[in-house]
Motif scaffolding. Structure first.
Motif, PDB file in Angstrom:
ATOM      1  N   GLN B  59       0.811  -1.222   0.000  1.00  0.00           N
ATOM      2  CA  GLN B  59       0.000   0.000   0.000  1.00  0.00           C
ATOM      3  C   GLN B  59       0.838   1.262   0.000  1.00  0.00           C
ATOM      4  O   GLN B  59       0.342   2.350  -0.294  1.00  0.00           O
ATOM      5  CB  GLN B  59      -0.924  -0.012   1.232  1.00  0.00           C
ATOM      6  N   HIS B  60       2.116   1.126   0.365  1.00  0.00           N
ATOM      7  CA  HIS B  60       2.969   2.317   0.398  1.00  0.00           C
ATOM      8  C   HIS B  60       3.409   2.733  -0.999  1.00  0.00           C
ATOM      9  O   HIS B  60       3.782   3.872  -1.217  1.00  0.00           O
ATOM     10  CB  HIS B  60       4.218   2.051   1.240  1.00  0.00           C
ATOM     11  N   ALA B  61       3.455   1.792  -1.944  1.00  0.00           N
ATOM     12  CA  ALA B  61       3.983   2.112  -3.268  1.00  0.00           C
ATOM     13  C   ALA B  61       3.039   1.563  -4.321  1.00  0.00           C
ATOM     14  O   ALA B  61       3.154   0.419  -4.731  1.00  0.00           O
ATOM     15  CB  ALA B  61       5.375   1.500  -3.434  1.00  0.00           C
ATOM     16  N   LEU B 132       8.649   5.479   5.895  1.00  0.00           N
ATOM     17  CA  LEU B 132       7.261   5.269   5.525  1.00  0.00           C
ATOM     18  C   LEU B 132       6.221   5.635   6.564  1.00  0.00           C
ATOM     19  O   LEU B 132       5.055   5.736   6.240  1.00  0.00           O
ATOM     20  CB  LEU B 132       7.071   3.799   5.102  1.00  0.00           C
ATOM     21  N   HIS B 133       6.602   5.831   7.805  1.00  0.00           N
ATOM     22  CA  HIS B 133       5.591   6.082   8.831  1.00  0.00           C
ATOM     23  C   HIS B 133       5.824   7.411   9.542  1.00  0.00           C
ATOM     24  O   HIS B 133       5.923   7.454  10.774  1.00  0.00           O
ATOM     25  CB  HIS B 133       5.560   4.942   9.854  1.00  0.00           C
ATOM     26  N   PRO B 134       5.865   8.504   8.788  1.00  0.00           N
ATOM     27  CA  PRO B 134       6.217   9.784   9.422  1.00  0.00           C
ATOM     28  C   PRO B 134       5.148  10.303  10.380  1.00  0.00           C
ATOM     29  O   PRO B 134       5.439  11.143  11.218  1.00  0.00           O
ATOM     30  CB  PRO B 134       6.381  10.732   8.240  1.00  0.00           C
ATOM     31  N   ASN B 137       2.201   4.842  13.029  1.00  0.00           N
ATOM     32  CA  ASN B 137       1.891   3.624  12.294  1.00  0.00           C
ATOM     33  C   ASN B 137       0.514   3.732  11.615  1.00  0.00           C
ATOM     34  O   ASN B 137      -0.499   3.898  12.288  1.00  0.00           O
ATOM     35  CB  ASN B 137       1.918   2.442  13.263  1.00  0.00           C
ATOM     36  N   PRO B 138       0.483   3.637  10.279  1.00  0.00           N
ATOM     37  CA  PRO B 138      -0.798   3.830   9.581  1.00  0.00           C
ATOM     38  C   PRO B 138      -1.604   2.538   9.383  1.00  0.00           C
ATOM     39  O   PRO B 138      -2.710   2.605   8.850  1.00  0.00           O
ATOM     40  CB  PRO B 138      -0.351   4.366   8.219  1.00  0.00           C
ATOM     41  N   HIS B 139      -1.063   1.393   9.802  1.00  0.00           N
ATOM     42  CA  HIS B 139      -1.708   0.120   9.443  1.00  0.00           C
ATOM     43  C   HIS B 139      -2.801  -0.275  10.424  1.00  0.00           C
ATOM     44  O   HIS B 139      -2.880  -1.428  10.860  1.00  0.00           O
ATOM     45  CB  HIS B 139      -0.655  -0.979   9.322  1.00  0.00           C
ATOM     46  N   PHE B 140      -3.649   0.691  10.776  1.00  0.00           N
ATOM     47  CA  PHE B 140      -4.649   0.391  11.798  1.00  0.00           C
ATOM     48  C   PHE B 140      -5.849  -0.349  11.233  1.00  0.00           C
ATOM     49  O   PHE B 140      -6.727  -0.769  11.981  1.00  0.00           O
ATOM     50  CB  PHE B 140      -5.068   1.658  12.551  1.00  0.00           C
ATOM     51  N   TYR B 202       7.665  -8.748   9.347  1.00  0.00           N
ATOM     52  CA  TYR B 202       8.539  -8.146   8.337  1.00  0.00           C
ATOM     53  C   TYR B 202       8.488  -6.628   8.452  1.00  0.00           C
ATOM     54  O   TYR B 202       9.490  -5.955   8.618  1.00  0.00           O
ATOM     55  CB  TYR B 202       8.128  -8.575   6.919  1.00  0.00           C
ATOM     56  N   HIS B 203       7.276  -6.084   8.367  1.00  0.00           N
ATOM     57  CA  HIS B 203       7.056  -4.637   8.389  1.00  0.00           C
ATOM     58  C   HIS B 203       6.245  -4.355   9.645  1.00  0.00           C
ATOM     59  O   HIS B 203       5.627  -5.260  10.193  1.00  0.00           O
ATOM     60  CB  HIS B 203       6.277  -4.274   7.113  1.00  0.00           C
ATOM     61  N   GLN B 204       6.211  -3.109  10.083  1.00  0.00           N
ATOM     62  CA  GLN B 204       5.424  -2.802  11.284  1.00  0.00           C
ATOM     63  C   GLN B 204       3.937  -2.715  10.932  1.00  0.00           C
ATOM     64  O   GLN B 204       3.299  -1.691  11.185  1.00  0.00           O
ATOM     65  CB  GLN B 204       5.873  -1.459  11.877  1.00  0.00           C
TER      66      GLN B 204
HETATM   67 ZN   LIG Z   1       3.907   0.648   6.602  1.00  0.00          ZN
END
Ligand SMILES: [Zn+2]
Lengths: 417, 309
Positions: B59-61, B132-134, B137-140, B202-204
Motif C-alpha cells: 500500500q505504500h507504493a 514510511l511512517h512519518p 503507524n498507519p496500518h490500523f 517483516y514490516h510494522q
Molecule cells: Zn507501513
C-alpha cells in the motif's frame, strides 16, 4: 575536419549569484550603522511558537513557508574511448534545491535552483494555474518541455544515468523554456485517459555548448508570434488486462526561426527546425505491486535545419573568412528499453539508442546501456551503469558509471503521463 | 410521426434521463478494499463503491493507473486511511483528478484515521526513523477495533454527503455494529490463546493487531519501515527471537521475501503469511472475514509449532 554542432545542446546559464544562501530572510544580529529595527530573531522557533507568543503570523513564522526539497546527484565514471586517454572522474553532477507551495486557492508555484558544473541557475520556476475548470492547467514561467516520456524529468530522476542518445542529440540533455503551456485530459470510458498539451516558448534552442570555433545557434530577443517556439503532445494512457498499462503518444517541438553564428561574425539566418516523436510504453506489475516490468520505445524525426559546420574553404587555417554550412537532411533515431524490478529495492534494465546525426552523410551513432538500480530507501538510490558507444564518425568506447542520488524533503511523484 | 409528437417524446426521454440521474447512487472511491467493504456495509444500496488498490498490494507504493484517475474524477466521496499510508500516490492522483467534491477539506474527502490514536508517532521527524511512517503507524486497518472506528467515520461521511439517506445509513450502521459485537467477541476469545506469544514481523503492519490480541513483537525484519535489513540486523533479530522464544514471522503477501524465510529458518520457526487488507479471495473478501481469517491463521500457526522445551 570542420567542427560541427548539432542544434540543441543545452548548457546551464550562469546567474549573478555565485553563492547560495539558505538564510535569505534577514539578519539575526545588528551591525554598527544598521538602523535599529525590533524584530523577532529568525529561527527562534517554529511558526506555532511565534503564533502563540505574538498571536499573529510574522514574517518569521513558518506556517506559510513552502515545502523544500534538496536532491544530490553524484557520479563516479570511468571512460575508455579509442585513441583517448582513459581515467576516472568523480563529480557532484548536480545539487538541486526545490521549493513549492500554493500561492492562492487556484494556483501553486515551484522553483528549482540547480548547482551544476560550478554554476548556479534557476532551472525551473513556474506557476500552475488550475482555476480554468475541468482538468485544465495553465502553467507559466520556466519549465521542462512536455515532449515524449523523458524530457519532463530532471537528469537525476531518469531511469538511466543519462538521457538516451537520440534525445540528447535531437532535443538536448535537458530542455527547458520560458513560456506558457496549456494542458487538459479527458476520459474515454472507464480505463482510458486522453491528454494533450500545447506550449509556446520564447526560445527552445537551449544553449549551444560552445566548442571553440564552431557555429552556435541564436535567435532574436524580440520576436513576432511566428518566431516563437512551440511544443505539442497528445497521449492516450489505457489499461491492458488486470495488471498492465499501455501508453501511446505523439510529440512535437517546433522552432520556426533561428540562426547560426560564428565568432568572426558570419551568420546563417532564417532557419527552422522541427522534431517529431512517437512513443509507446507498456507497464506490468504483479498482484503485490512488487515485481514490475516496463518496456518503452520512442522514435524521433529531426527535420528542417538541424546542424551546422564551419566552412574553411577561404584562406586555409584563417578563421576570419570562414562561413557556415548548414545541414537540412531529415534524420531519425530511436531508443527502446526493457526494465525489470524483481523486488522493492532492485531493478535492472537494458536500453538501446540508435540515431542518424545531422551531418553530411548522416553518420550513425548508437549506445547500448546496461544498468542496475538499488533503492536503498525511498529517497536514496545507487545505480551502476555501463554504456557502450558505437560512433560512425567518432571514437567508439565504453563508460562505466556509479551514481548515488539522494532526495531529501518534500517531493511528490505525481502522475507522469 | 409528427414533429411535435417527436419533440414531446424527446422531452419525456430527457426528463426520464434527468430523473434517473438525480436518483443515481452516491459514488464512493476508497484507497483500500477494507474501506470499500465498510462503505458497502453502511451504505448498502444507496452507494456505488470501489477501491483503488487490490488487497495484495504494497500500500505504500502503488502505481497509478488511468482507471484510478477516472474513478476519482467522478467520485462524490473519497475515503483514505491517511497517516501517510497513501502519501506517495494519492496526492498526485487527487491533484490530477481535480475533483472539487473530494478535495481535502471538502465533505467528500474522508480521512479514515481522523480521531484514531496512532502508535509510534515520532517525537521528531527524521529519516533516521525510516521512510514510511512519518505520522505514526498507519496500518490500523489490521486492528480489531478498526471496523468500529471506520464505520462511525463512514456513517458520518455518508450522512454529510447524502442527508436524504440518513435513516437508511443509521439502520445499516446499527446492523453492522451488531456484527462487529459478535466478531469482536470471537477475536477476544482467540486472543486468550495468543496473549504473550512472541513473534517477529517483516514490516510494522501488525502492531495494532498485536496490541489487541496480546502478541509480543520482538522485532521486524526490516531495519526501519521501508529500509531493508542489513546482515547484522538479521543476526540481531534471530538472536532476539531465540532468546524470547519467538518462532513465528508474520508477513503480508507483498513482503513474503526470501529474507523472511531465512529469518524463520534460522530462528527454527515458520513464516505466517496473513492478509494485510481485504482481498477478492473467499473468506477475506470482507473486513470482518479478513480479521477472522487472521485470527484463525495465527491459531493454526501456533498449533503447528512443535511444543518447545
Ligand atoms: Zn507501513
Amino acid at each position: 575536419m570542420p567542427r560541427s554542432n548539432s542544434l540543441p545542446v543545452f548548457v546551464f546559464t550562469a546567474c549573478a549569484c555565485s553563492t547560495f544562501s539558505l538564510h535569505a530572510q534577514g539578519s539575526p544580529f545588528q551591525t554598527p550603522g544598521m538602523p535599529l529595527v525590533k524584530q523577532p530573531v529568525a529561527g527562534q522557533g517554529d511558526g506555532k511558537a511565534d503564533g502563540q507568543s505574538a498571536g499573529q503570523s510574522t514574517r518569521f513564522s513558518s506556517e506559510f513557508n513552502p515545502a523544500i526539497s534538496f536532491a544530490l546527484d553524484g557520479l563516479l565514471t570511468h571512460a575508455d574511448f579509442d585513441g583517448d586517454e582513459d581515467g576516472f572522474e568523480l563529480e557532484l553532477r548536480s545539487g538541486e534545491i526545490g521549493i513549492n507551495a500554493w500561492v492562492d486557492p487556484r494556483a501553486w508555484a515551484y522553483g528549482i535552483v540547480v548547482f551544476a558544473e560550478d554554476e548556479v541557475a534557476l532551472e525551473e520556476g513556474a506557476v500552475h494555474f488550475t482555476g480554468l475548470g475541468g482538468h485544465r492547467v495553465l502553467r507559466a514561467g520556466r519549465f521542462f518541455v512536455d515532449f515524449g516520456k523523458q524530457m519532463q524529468a530532471h537528469e537525476h530522476e531518469l531511469r538511466t544515468i543519462e538521457r538516451p542518445a537520440v534525445l540528447r542529440e535531437y532535443l538536448g540533455a535537458e530542455l527547458a523554456g520560458d513560456g506558457v503551456q496549456f494542458d487538459d485530459w479527458h476520459s474515454l470510458g472507464d480505463e482510458t485517459v486522453l491528454r494533450y498539451s500545447i506550449g509556446v516558448f520564447h526560445s527552445l534552442l537551449g544553449e549551444v555548448e560552445e566548442e571553440a570555433g564552431s557555429p552556435f545557434a541564436v535567435d532574436s530577443e524580440l520576436k513576432e508570434l511566428d518566431e516563437l517556439g512551440y511544443t505539442a503532445r497528445l497521449t492516450a494512457f489505457t489499461e491492458v488486462g488486470d495488471a498492465g498499462t499501455l501508453q501511446l503518444g505523439a510529440s512535437a517541438r517546433l522552432i520556426p526561426d533561428f540562426g547560426f553564428e560564428l565568432d568572426n561574425g558570419a551568420s546563417a539566418e532564417g532557419l527552422d527546425n522541427s522534431v517529431l516523436g512517437l512513443d509507446l510504453t507498456y507497464g506490468w506489475a504483479d498482484e503485490t505491486n512488487t515485481r514490475r516490468f516496463t518496456a518503452g520505445l520512442e522514435w524521433l524525426f529531426d527535420a528542417g535545419d538541424n546542424g551546422a559546420a564551419v566552412n574553411d574553404s577561404g584562406t586555409p587555417l584563417d578563421p576570419s573568412d570562414d562561413t557556415i554550412d548548414t545541414f537540412d537532411e531529415t534524420v531519425n533515431g530511436y531508443y527502446g528499453y526493457v526494465d525489470y524490478a524483481w523486488n522493492q529495492q532492485q531493478s535492472a534494465g537494458i536500453q538501446h539508442s540508435w540515431l542518424e546525426l545531422p551531418e553530411p552523410g548522416e553518420p550513425t551513432l548508437s549506445e547500448l546501456d546496461v544498468y542496475y538500480t538499488h533503492n536503498l530507501s525511498e529517497f536514496g538510490r545507487l545505480r551502476l551503469g555501463l554504456t557502450f558507444v558505437d560512433a560512425e564518425s567518432g571514437a567508439d568506447g565504453m563508460i562505466a558509471a556509479l551514481q548515488y542520488t539522494n532526495v531529501i524533503g518534500a517531493h511528490g511523484h505525481g502522475v507522469n503521463f | 410521426m409528427r414533429l411535435d409528437r417527436l419533440l414531446l417524446r424527446a422531452a419525456a426521454f430527457l426528463l426520464l434521463a434527468l430523473s434517473a440521474g438525480a436518483s443515481e447512487k452516491l459514488r464512493v472511491v476508497t484507497t483500500l478494499p477494507d474501506l470499500a467493504d465498510i462503505v458497502r456495509q453502511v451504505g448498502g444500496a444507496r452507494v456505488d463503491v470501489n477501491a483503488l488498490v487490490k488487497g495484495t498490494e504494497n500500500q505504500h507504493a502503488v502505481v497509478a493507473k488511468p482507471s484510478m484517475l477516472i474513478a476519482l474524477s467522478r467520485a462524490d466521496v473519497f475515503v483514505q486511511i491517511g497517516l501517510s499510508l497513501e502519501s506517495s500516490w494519492v496526492p498526485g492522483l487527487l491533484e490530477n483528478a481535480r475533483n472539487p467534491r473530494i478535495a481535502p477539506g471538502k465533505p467528500g474527502f474522508v480521512n479514515g484515521s481522523d480521531g484514531w490514536p496512532a502508535l509510534d508517532v515520532p517525537a521528531s521527524l527524521s529519516r533516521q526513523g525510516g521512510d514510511l511512517h512519518p505520522h505514526g503507524n498507519p496500518h490500523f486497518n489490521l486492528s480489531p477495533r478498526a471496523g468500529r472506528h471506520l464505520a462511525a467515520r463512514i456513517l458520518a461521511a455518508l450522512v454529510a454527503n447524502d442527508p436524504a439517506g440518513r435513516s437508511e445509513y443509521e439502520a445499516a450502521h446499527a446492523r453492522y455494529a451488531l456484527a462487529l459485537d459478535a466478531a469482536e467477541a470471537r477475536w477476544a476469545k482467540a486472543a486468550e490463546r495468543l496473549r504473550g506469544v512472541a513473534v517477529a514481523t517483516y514490516h510494522q503492519e501488525f502492531d495494532y493487531l498485536a496490541r489487541e490480541c496480546g502478541l509480543v513483537i520482538v522485532g521486524t525484519v526490516e531495519l526501519k519501515p521501508g529500509i531493508p535489513p542489513t546482515p547484522a540486523h538479521v543476526i540481531g533479530l534471530v538472536d532476539a527471537m531465540r532468546v524470547r522464544g519467538a518462532r513465528l514471522v508474520l508477513t503480508g503477501a507483498w513482503s513474503n521475501t526470501r529474507q523472511v524465510a531465512q529469518v524463520a529458518e534460522q530462528a527454527q520457526g515458520r513464516v505466517v503469511e496473513l492478509p494485510h487488507a481485504v482481498t477478492n479471495a473467499q473468506g477475506s473478501d470482507t473486513w470482518i472475514g479478513m480479521m477472522d481469517q487472521i485470527h484463525t491463521k495465527l491459531l493454526e500457526a501456533l498449533d503447528s509449532l512443535p511444543r518447545g522445551p
